[in-house]
Design a protein around this motif. Structure first.
Motif, PDB file in Angstrom:
ATOM      1  N   SER A  64      15.606  18.253   8.560  1.00  0.00           N
ATOM      2  CA  SER A  64      16.442  17.067   8.351  1.00  0.00           C
ATOM      3  C   SER A  64      17.777  17.437   7.717  1.00  0.00           C
ATOM      4  O   SER A  64      18.843  16.997   8.169  1.00  0.00           O
ATOM      5  CB  SER A  64      15.698  16.066   7.467  1.00  0.00           C
ATOM      6  OG  SER A  64      16.492  14.937   7.197  1.00  0.00           O
ATOM      7  N   VAL A  65      17.726  18.283   6.676  1.00  0.00           N
ATOM      8  CA  VAL A  65      18.964  18.686   5.994  1.00  0.00           C
ATOM      9  C   VAL A  65      19.851  19.483   6.942  1.00  0.00           C
ATOM     10  O   VAL A  65      21.073  19.282   6.991  1.00  0.00           O
ATOM     11  CB  VAL A  65      18.631  19.494   4.728  1.00  0.00           C
ATOM     12  CG1 VAL A  65      19.897  20.107   4.129  1.00  0.00           C
ATOM     13  CG2 VAL A  65      17.937  18.605   3.698  1.00  0.00           C
TER      14      VAL A  65
ATOM     15  N   LEU B  43      25.449  17.771  12.153  1.00  0.00           N
ATOM     16  CA  LEU B  43      26.175  16.572  12.570  1.00  0.00           C
ATOM     17  C   LEU B  43      27.512  16.463  11.840  1.00  0.00           C
ATOM     18  O   LEU B  43      28.541  16.134  12.446  1.00  0.00           O
ATOM     19  CB  LEU B  43      25.323  15.330  12.312  1.00  0.00           C
ATOM     20  CG  LEU B  43      24.145  15.107  13.260  1.00  0.00           C
ATOM     21  CD1 LEU B  43      23.229  14.030  12.721  1.00  0.00           C
ATOM     22  CD2 LEU B  43      24.642  14.747  14.658  1.00  0.00           C
ATOM     23  N   ASP B  44      27.505  16.735  10.535  1.00  0.00           N
ATOM     24  CA  ASP B  44      28.757  16.707   9.766  1.00  0.00           C
ATOM     25  C   ASP B  44      29.750  17.720  10.311  1.00  0.00           C
ATOM     26  O   ASP B  44      30.943  17.431  10.449  1.00  0.00           O
ATOM     27  CB  ASP B  44      28.474  16.998   8.288  1.00  0.00           C
ATOM     28  CG  ASP B  44      27.758  15.858   7.593  1.00  0.00           C
ATOM     29  OD1 ASP B  44      27.761  14.737   8.145  1.00  0.00           O
ATOM     30  OD2 ASP B  44      27.179  16.088   6.513  1.00  0.00           O
TER      31      ASP B  44
ATOM     32  N   ARG C 154      31.161  16.474  13.649  1.00  0.00           N
ATOM     33  CA  ARG C 154      32.111  15.370  13.466  1.00  0.00           C
ATOM     34  C   ARG C 154      33.438  15.878  12.913  1.00  0.00           C
ATOM     35  O   ARG C 154      34.509  15.442  13.345  1.00  0.00           O
ATOM     36  CB  ARG C 154      31.512  14.314  12.537  1.00  0.00           C
ATOM     37  CG  ARG C 154      30.323  13.564  13.157  1.00  0.00           C
ATOM     38  CD  ARG C 154      29.898  12.405  12.263  1.00  0.00           C
ATOM     39  NE  ARG C 154      28.711  11.744  12.782  1.00  0.00           N
ATOM     40  CZ  ARG C 154      27.496  11.863  12.274  1.00  0.00           C
ATOM     41  NH1 ARG C 154      27.298  12.618  11.195  1.00  0.00           N
ATOM     42  NH2 ARG C 154      26.472  11.231  12.813  1.00  0.00           N
TER      43      ARG C 154
ATOM     44  N   ARG D  66      19.893  19.348  10.225  1.00  0.00           N
ATOM     45  CA  ARG D  66      20.418  18.481  11.274  1.00  0.00           C
ATOM     46  C   ARG D  66      21.614  17.669  10.764  1.00  0.00           C
ATOM     47  O   ARG D  66      22.628  17.548  11.456  1.00  0.00           O
ATOM     48  CB  ARG D  66      19.310  17.550  11.776  1.00  0.00           C
ATOM     49  CG  ARG D  66      19.752  16.699  12.977  1.00  0.00           C
ATOM     50  CD  ARG D  66      18.682  15.719  13.393  1.00  0.00           C
ATOM     51  NE  ARG D  66      17.497  16.393  13.874  1.00  0.00           N
ATOM     52  CZ  ARG D  66      16.296  16.284  13.326  1.00  0.00           C
ATOM     53  NH1 ARG D  66      16.125  15.525  12.252  1.00  0.00           N
ATOM     54  NH2 ARG D  66      15.260  16.914  13.840  1.00  0.00           N
ATOM     55  N   HIS D  67      21.514  17.122   9.546  1.00  0.00           N
ATOM     56  CA  HIS D  67      22.626  16.353   8.996  1.00  0.00           C
ATOM     57  C   HIS D  67      23.848  17.250   8.765  1.00  0.00           C
ATOM     58  O   HIS D  67      24.988  16.828   9.008  1.00  0.00           O
ATOM     59  CB  HIS D  67      22.216  15.681   7.682  1.00  0.00           C
ATOM     60  CG  HIS D  67      21.384  14.455   7.880  1.00  0.00           C
ATOM     61  ND1 HIS D  67      20.008  14.478   7.851  1.00  0.00           N
ATOM     62  CD2 HIS D  67      21.733  13.164   8.137  1.00  0.00           C
ATOM     63  CE1 HIS D  67      19.543  13.255   8.067  1.00  0.00           C
ATOM     64  NE2 HIS D  67      20.562  12.440   8.247  1.00  0.00           N
TER      65      HIS D  67
END
Length: 413
Positions: free
Chosen positions: A64-65, A71-72, A75, A67-68
């Protein structure tokens, strides 16, 4: 608490890192990014877990960490995030009844890593390092090359992927067979490292054996009726059947002669023999089928002495035509000695010492020591065990050689 966090992160990275990385690569299609965010997630775990406690599912937390973080990064870079389905876009929308898409992340990405634009050795090294969690040192020992050279090989492969814009996308199904040899080699080497760890304090790494066997089963279901795929699966099943019997209750290495064969897993042997029979029907022999056939002869024998060593020797001769490798040649010599007498094996061993891959191998000196012991040459065996023991990097193997060395010093009774 910090020590627990470090141990947990190391364990999860070793056990689950390849699977987490495979999922990230599938999601984002960027090997470098996937590796970077996984490392970042591990650093955050080391910072936070000592204060917050270790989560109930550490692998899911890291995923989860990571993946975030990815994504950051995407972006910030102003890029779009590819959907997982886009990575599989080259697969037929309606696969044929006898073809199956690769649903397992790690197996899928093994096929992706084995891109024909990369050299075969680079494909295998990259897959072992990034997806299967083997260290650079472990892979280098498997290839018989220096660690620095192996590291450069992996770096060059990653650079070529980046510079050439090689997509991390599956090939068309009809092209899977072109990548099959390297995928099989990765699975084989992962199992080999698990079955007999090249270094460290443990002889067996059950996690690697289990993962390699899982991937071999998946590969067989993905590409059914492929004799060499069946041969690989049969080999792993037959070898895995002996795993528990290879160590004594106090953790000492036991040879084939010393093992309690009642501890061999009969269900794995039965499955392995059945799969091998299916492979042999095609009458298209290959290296995995030949190795499985050798393992089958051991599996069928009630004792090591009752194995058909003449047939094993012949099979090794056939195997050398496919894999003319130093350790295969050494095993062929041992089989020759078991079939025709220790003196024949010792004569061949004297010629093998000149081979670069065996000159400093504890396996060669251990083989000589064993054959001299069988001949009753205790002094010669003692000297050979003394040569072999310091060369063994794995602690359990070294302790076995030291035990044998000590036995040669004991007076005859």
């Amino acid at each position: 608490m910090a020590g627990d966090a470090i141990a947990t992160v190391e364990h999860v990275f070793r056990q689950e890192g390849g699977r987490v990385l495979a999922g990230l690569m599938r999601r984002f299609g960027d090997l470098g990014l996937a590796e970077d965010v996984l490392q970042e997630a591990c650093r955050k775990a080391l910072e936070l877990w000592p204060q917050t406690g270790i989560p109930s599912n550490p692998a899911a937390w890291l995923t989860s960490v990571a993946r975030h973080a990815a994504l950051d990064h995407v972006r910030r870079a102003g890029k779009s995030v590819p959907d997982a389905d886009a990575i599989l876009s080259r697969l037929p929308a309606e696969p044929a009844l006898d073809a199956q898409p690769i649903e397992d992340d790690r197996l899928r990405l093994l096929f992706i890593c084995c891109h024909p634009a990369l050299a075969p050795d680079a494909q295998v090294a990259l897959a072992l390092r990034t997806l299967c969690g083997l260290s650079t040192a472990e892979i280098a020992r498997a290839f018989g090359v220096a660690e620095a050279a192996l590291s450069q090989r992996v770096l060059r492969a990653k650079r070529k992927i980046s510079e050439a814009g090689i997509p991390f996308a599956l090939p068309e199904q009809q092209a899977w067979l072109q990548r099959l040899a390297q995928v099989q080699q990765v699975i084989y080497l992962v199992f080999s490292e698990g079955y007999c760890a090249s270094a460290g304090d443990a002889l067996l790494r059950a996690d690697l054996c289990a993962e390699a066997l899982r991937l071999a089963r998946l590969l067989d279901s993905l590409l059914p009726h492929q004799p060499e795929v069946q041969g690989l699966l049969a080999l792993l099943l037959l070898q895995a059947s002996r795993g528990a019997a290879r160590l004594s209750p106090d953790g000492q290495l036991l040879t084939l002669e010393e093992q309690d064969r009642s501890r061999w897993q009969g269900e794995l042997i039965a499955e392995g023999l059945a799969v091998l029979e299916q492979a042999l029907v095609a009458r298209t022999p290959g290296p995995y089928q030949l190795q499985a056939a050798i393992a089958a002869l051991h599996a069928r024998a009630a004792t090591a002495g009752e194995a058909d060593w003449r047939q094993i020797h012949l099979l090794y001769g056939a195997l050398l035509r496919y894999k003319p490798e130093p350790l295969i040649l050494l095993n062929a010599v041992i089989a020759c000695a078991m079939a025709h007498g220790a003196q024949h094996g010792l004569a061949w061993l004297a010629r093998l010492e000149a081979l670069p891959g065996l000159a400093n191998s504890h396996y060669l000196h251990a083989a000589r020591a064993d054959l001299l012991r069988r001949q009753g040459d205790r002094a010669g065996a003692l000297a050979a065990y003394a040569q072999a023991a310091p060369l063994a990097v794995n602690t359990v193997e070294r302790q076995y050689l030291l035990r044998r060395q000590g036995e040669m010093r004991l007076p005859l009774v």
